[in-house]
Design a protein around this motif. Structure first.
Motif, mmCIF file in Angstrom:
data_model
loop_
_atom_site.group_PDB
_atom_site.id
_atom_site.type_symbol
_atom_site.label_atom_id
_atom_site.label_comp_id
_atom_site.label_asym_id
_atom_site.label_seq_id
_atom_site.Cartn_x
_atom_site.Cartn_y
_atom_site.Cartn_z
ATOM 1 N N VAL A 374 0.835 -1.212 0.000
ATOM 2 C CA VAL A 374 0.000 0.000 0.000
ATOM 3 C C VAL A 374 0.864 1.253 0.000
ATOM 4 N N GLN A 375 2.094 1.122 -0.530
ATOM 5 C CA GLN A 375 2.996 2.267 -0.672
ATOM 6 C C GLN A 375 2.804 2.860 -2.059
ATOM 7 N N PHE A 376 2.176 4.023 -2.130
ATOM 8 C CA PHE A 376 1.918 4.707 -3.396
ATOM 9 C C PHE A 376 2.995 5.768 -3.590
ATOM 10 N N ASP A 377 4.089 5.388 -4.254
ATOM 11 C CA ASP A 377 5.251 6.244 -4.440
ATOM 12 C C ASP A 377 5.713 6.753 -3.074
ATOM 13 N N THR A 378 5.702 8.074 -2.850
ATOM 14 C CA THR A 378 6.158 8.621 -1.570
ATOM 15 C C THR A 378 5.030 8.744 -0.560
ATOM 16 N N CYS A 379 3.804 8.383 -0.932
ATOM 17 C CA CYS A 379 2.668 8.461 -0.018
ATOM 18 C C CYS A 379 2.649 7.212 0.859
ATOM 19 N N GLU A 380 2.930 7.399 2.131
ATOM 20 C CA GLU A 380 3.024 6.281 3.064
ATOM 21 C C GLU A 380 1.698 6.073 3.783
ATOM 22 N N ALA A 381 1.271 4.829 3.873
ATOM 23 C CA ALA A 381 0.013 4.509 4.543
ATOM 24 C C ALA A 381 0.209 4.518 6.056
ATOM 25 N N SER A 382 -0.739 5.140 6.766
ATOM 26 C CA SER A 382 -0.700 5.163 8.225
ATOM 27 C C SER A 382 -1.696 4.183 8.833
ATOM 28 N N GLU A 383 -2.686 3.771 8.054
ATOM 29 C CA GLU A 383 -3.719 2.859 8.540
ATOM 30 C C GLU A 383 -4.312 2.134 7.341
ATOM 31 N N ALA A 384 -4.692 0.873 7.533
ATOM 32 C CA ALA A 384 -5.349 0.109 6.467
ATOM 33 C C ALA A 384 -6.158 -1.015 7.088
ATOM 34 N N TYR A 385 -7.300 -1.289 6.496
ATOM 35 C CA TYR A 385 -8.136 -2.397 6.959
ATOM 36 C C TYR A 385 -9.053 -2.833 5.825
ATOM 37 N N MET A 386 -9.646 -4.018 5.994
ATOM 38 C CA MET A 386 -10.523 -4.570 4.966
ATOM 39 C C MET A 386 -11.918 -4.792 5.527
ATOM 40 N N THR A 387 -12.897 -4.799 4.629
ATOM 41 C CA THR A 387 -14.287 -5.052 5.009
ATOM 42 C C THR A 387 -14.850 -6.164 4.132
ATOM 43 N N SER A 388 -15.669 -7.006 4.748
ATOM 44 C CA SER A 388 -16.208 -8.182 4.073
ATOM 45 C C SER A 388 -17.603 -7.898 3.514
ATOM 46 N N PRO A 389 -18.205 -8.856 2.779
ATOM 47 C CA PRO A 389 -19.513 -8.638 2.152
ATOM 48 C C PRO A 389 -20.586 -8.183 3.141
ATOM 49 N N LEU A 390 -21.593 -7.495 2.590
ATOM 50 C CA LEU A 390 -22.698 -6.944 3.375
ATOM 51 C C LEU A 390 -23.777 -8.016 3.484
ATOM 52 N N MET A 391 -23.782 -8.706 4.615
ATOM 53 C CA MET A 391 -24.643 -9.880 4.764
ATOM 54 C C MET A 391 -26.110 -9.501 4.936
ATOM 55 N N TYR A 392 -26.972 -10.382 4.408
ATOM 56 C CA TYR A 392 -28.407 -10.292 4.663
ATOM 57 C C TYR A 392 -28.748 -11.214 5.829
ATOM 58 N N ALA A 393 -29.474 -10.692 6.821
ATOM 59 C CA ALA A 393 -29.906 -11.540 7.937
ATOM 60 C C ALA A 393 -30.803 -12.655 7.403
ATOM 61 N N PRO A 394 -30.658 -13.878 7.985
ATOM 62 C CA PRO A 394 -29.931 -14.217 9.205
ATOM 63 C C PRO A 394 -28.459 -14.543 9.009
ATOM 64 N N PHE A 395 -27.932 -14.377 7.803
ATOM 65 C CA PHE A 395 -26.524 -14.676 7.552
ATOM 66 C C PHE A 395 -25.669 -13.592 8.212
ATOM 67 N N PHE A 396 -24.536 -14.007 8.791
ATOM 68 C CA PHE A 396 -23.736 -13.089 9.600
ATOM 69 C C PHE A 396 -22.276 -13.481 9.503
ATOM 70 N N SER A 397 -21.409 -12.490 9.366
ATOM 71 C CA SER A 397 -19.982 -12.778 9.234
ATOM 72 C C SER A 397 -19.154 -11.643 9.824
ATOM 73 N N VAL A 398 -18.072 -12.009 10.508
ATOM 74 C CA VAL A 398 -17.095 -11.046 11.025
ATOM 75 C C VAL A 398 -15.839 -11.147 10.175
ATOM 76 N N GLY A 399 -15.315 -10.007 9.732
ATOM 77 C CA GLY A 399 -14.064 -9.966 8.988
ATOM 78 C C GLY A 399 -12.941 -9.438 9.871
ATOM 79 N N ALA A 400 -11.723 -9.915 9.629
ATOM 80 C CA ALA A 400 -10.566 -9.463 10.394
ATOM 81 C C ALA A 400 -9.396 -9.196 9.457
ATOM 82 N N SER A 401 -8.663 -8.139 9.742
ATOM 83 C CA SER A 401 -7.453 -7.829 8.980
ATOM 84 C C SER A 401 -6.502 -7.091 9.902
#
Length: 436
Positions: A374-401
């Motif tokens: 996630v290094q865009f030339d001289t632009c340094e990343a200070s934070e990054a995270y991911m998000t998982s699909p938008l579940m329809y109830a009753p389906f449920f999921s936790v994402g971790a990164s």
């Protein structure tokens, strides 16, 4: 403007993500990267166009016929996928969460969407259809975009880069490479039937009114993460083991159960199958994920460490038995059906889940986001995270990164089917379990 159209086969995993997306989730995966500086929006846009040269599926749409395929277009569908939103620093996080909860057209495209949130510092958000790639696929795509951005910023010629990418040999997209790499010729040898001893449980839902998508997050800070690593090292456990243990324990405090209850409980967990490939290489953005359902005897009187030991034992057993390949073989079998027959089969199962308001809770561990990716030339990343699909109830999921030793938990869901406070409380419980 004339339009040239080419066709690309839909893989068994593409098909499965399509089937799951019809009822269980808005199938998109996101990554958010906060920078210490401002990006060049022109270079970001050019980098996305070049990335699509190496990954033509990004310029496609999924054609919903009995033998589905990708229709790859050259009509400039990715020409305007990047937008810029100016905002105040104090409102940025809420605006990002709102944006990441906005569905893209994950079937017909554009299959990739990007937005820069601009204050004195930029934040880049990418959303990609799960139909064309999984979490690792999005990480690989982000790394490619960052690399192309850097090369363009260092004055490499766009047309020359385009020709280099066009000259590259096609990469692997189909999971058949997994079986070739592992020497498996008879898929029936790796298909495992679920034990069936675990009673069904589910994250509680208020209704099946999946009206408005939402995303919530919680974080484990670097100091807490380091303490967790020290804590689990004594048991030779992994961070993934610890996440599963925290998930089991947090769910047990609020889950609803199908009677009769048993001590055995299970959760669904995604597995990156690239580990079976030489050098973990797929090159192209693709889906290459399996599924496992680790099952333990859950006792409310157990300590976190006791639950962790149970999880580690089960995960070690699964790792010794072709982790994730059983589900991959099952997807191959499902792909033998006409798509309409598979839709009917999956649709009946998911309709039953909705009527019962019960579905097995899931967890996706996207793993570590590499700083170099996630290094865009001289632009340094200070934070990054991911998000998982938008579940329809009753389906449920936790994402971790994780990024720079900060662990981010996230949930994509819909209201009013699920209450935002209920989801936040679950994530808070997990953080508490991991830091107790």
């Amino acid at each position: 403007m004339s339009q040239n159209i080419t066709m690309l086969p839909a893989t068994p995993q593409d098909r499965m993500n399509y089937l799951l997306g019809l009822c269980s989730a808005v199938q998109q995966i996101g990554i958010t990267i906060k920078f210490q500086d401002q990006l060049s929006e022109d270079l970001v846009e050019q980098s996305i166009q070049l990335a699509a040269v190496q990954n033509p599926v990004l310029s496609g749409r999924f054609v919903e016929v009995d033998t589905p395929y990708w229709e790859i277009r050259d009509d400039g569908i990715l020409d305007e996928v990047l937008s810029v939103q100016y905002c105040m620093q104090q409102e940025m996080d809420s605006l990002i969460e709102s944006y990441m909860a906005q569905p893209i057209n994950w079937i017909s495209g554009p299959l990739l969407e990007a937005r820069i949130f601009r204050t004195q510092h930029d934040t880049l958000c990418l959303k990609m259809s799960h139909l064309c790639g999984d979490g690792t696929g999005l990480k690989q795509l982000t790394k490619l975009i960052a690399s192309l951005y850097t090369r363009l910023a260092q004055q490499e010629d766009y047309a020359s880069l385009q020709q280099l990418l066009l000259a590259e040999q096609p990469g692997v997209r189909d999971q058949a490479a997994l079986f070739a790499a592992t020497g498996i010729t008879d898929l029936s040898t790796v298909i495992r039937e679920p034990s069936g001893s675990a009673s069904l449980w589910s994250f509680p839902v208020d209704s099946i009114d999946n009206a408005v998508a939402a995303v919530v997050r919680a974080e484990l800070e670097p100091e807490q993460m380091q303490e967790l690593k020290t804590r689990i090292r004594a048991h030779n456990a992994t961070i993934n083991d610890a996440l599963l243990a925290a998930y089991f324990r947090s769910l047990s405090k609020r889950a609803v159960y199908m009677e009769p209850q048993t001590k055995e409980k299970a959760v669904g967990m995604t597995v990156d199958l690239r580990k079976y490939l030489p050098n973990r290489a797929t090159e192209f953005v693709c889906n290459m994920s399996g599924m496992e359902m680790p099952q333990i005897e859950l006792d409310h009187n157990d300590s976190f460490e006791s639950t962790l030991i149970k999880v580690k034992l089960v995960m070690d057993q699964l790792k010794a038995d072709h982790l994730g390949l059983s589900s991959a073989a099952g997807m191959e079998r499902m792909a033998e059906l006409p798509l309409s027959a598979a839709v009917d089969q999956i649709g009946k199962q998911q309709e039953m889940a909705k009527q019962m308001r019960m579905a097995l809770p899931m967890m996706t561990n996207f793993g570590t986001i590499d700083e170099a990716a996630v290094q865009f030339d001289t632009c340094e990343a200070s934070e990054a995270y991911m998000t998982s699909p938008l579940m329809y109830a009753p389906f449920f999921s936790v994402g971790a990164s994780s990024f720079r030793n900060t662990l981010t938990l996230s949930v994509g869901f819909h209201t009013p089917a699920l209450a935002i406070d209920s989801v936040k409380n679950l994530l808070d419980d997990m953080i508490n379990e991991l830091t107790f």
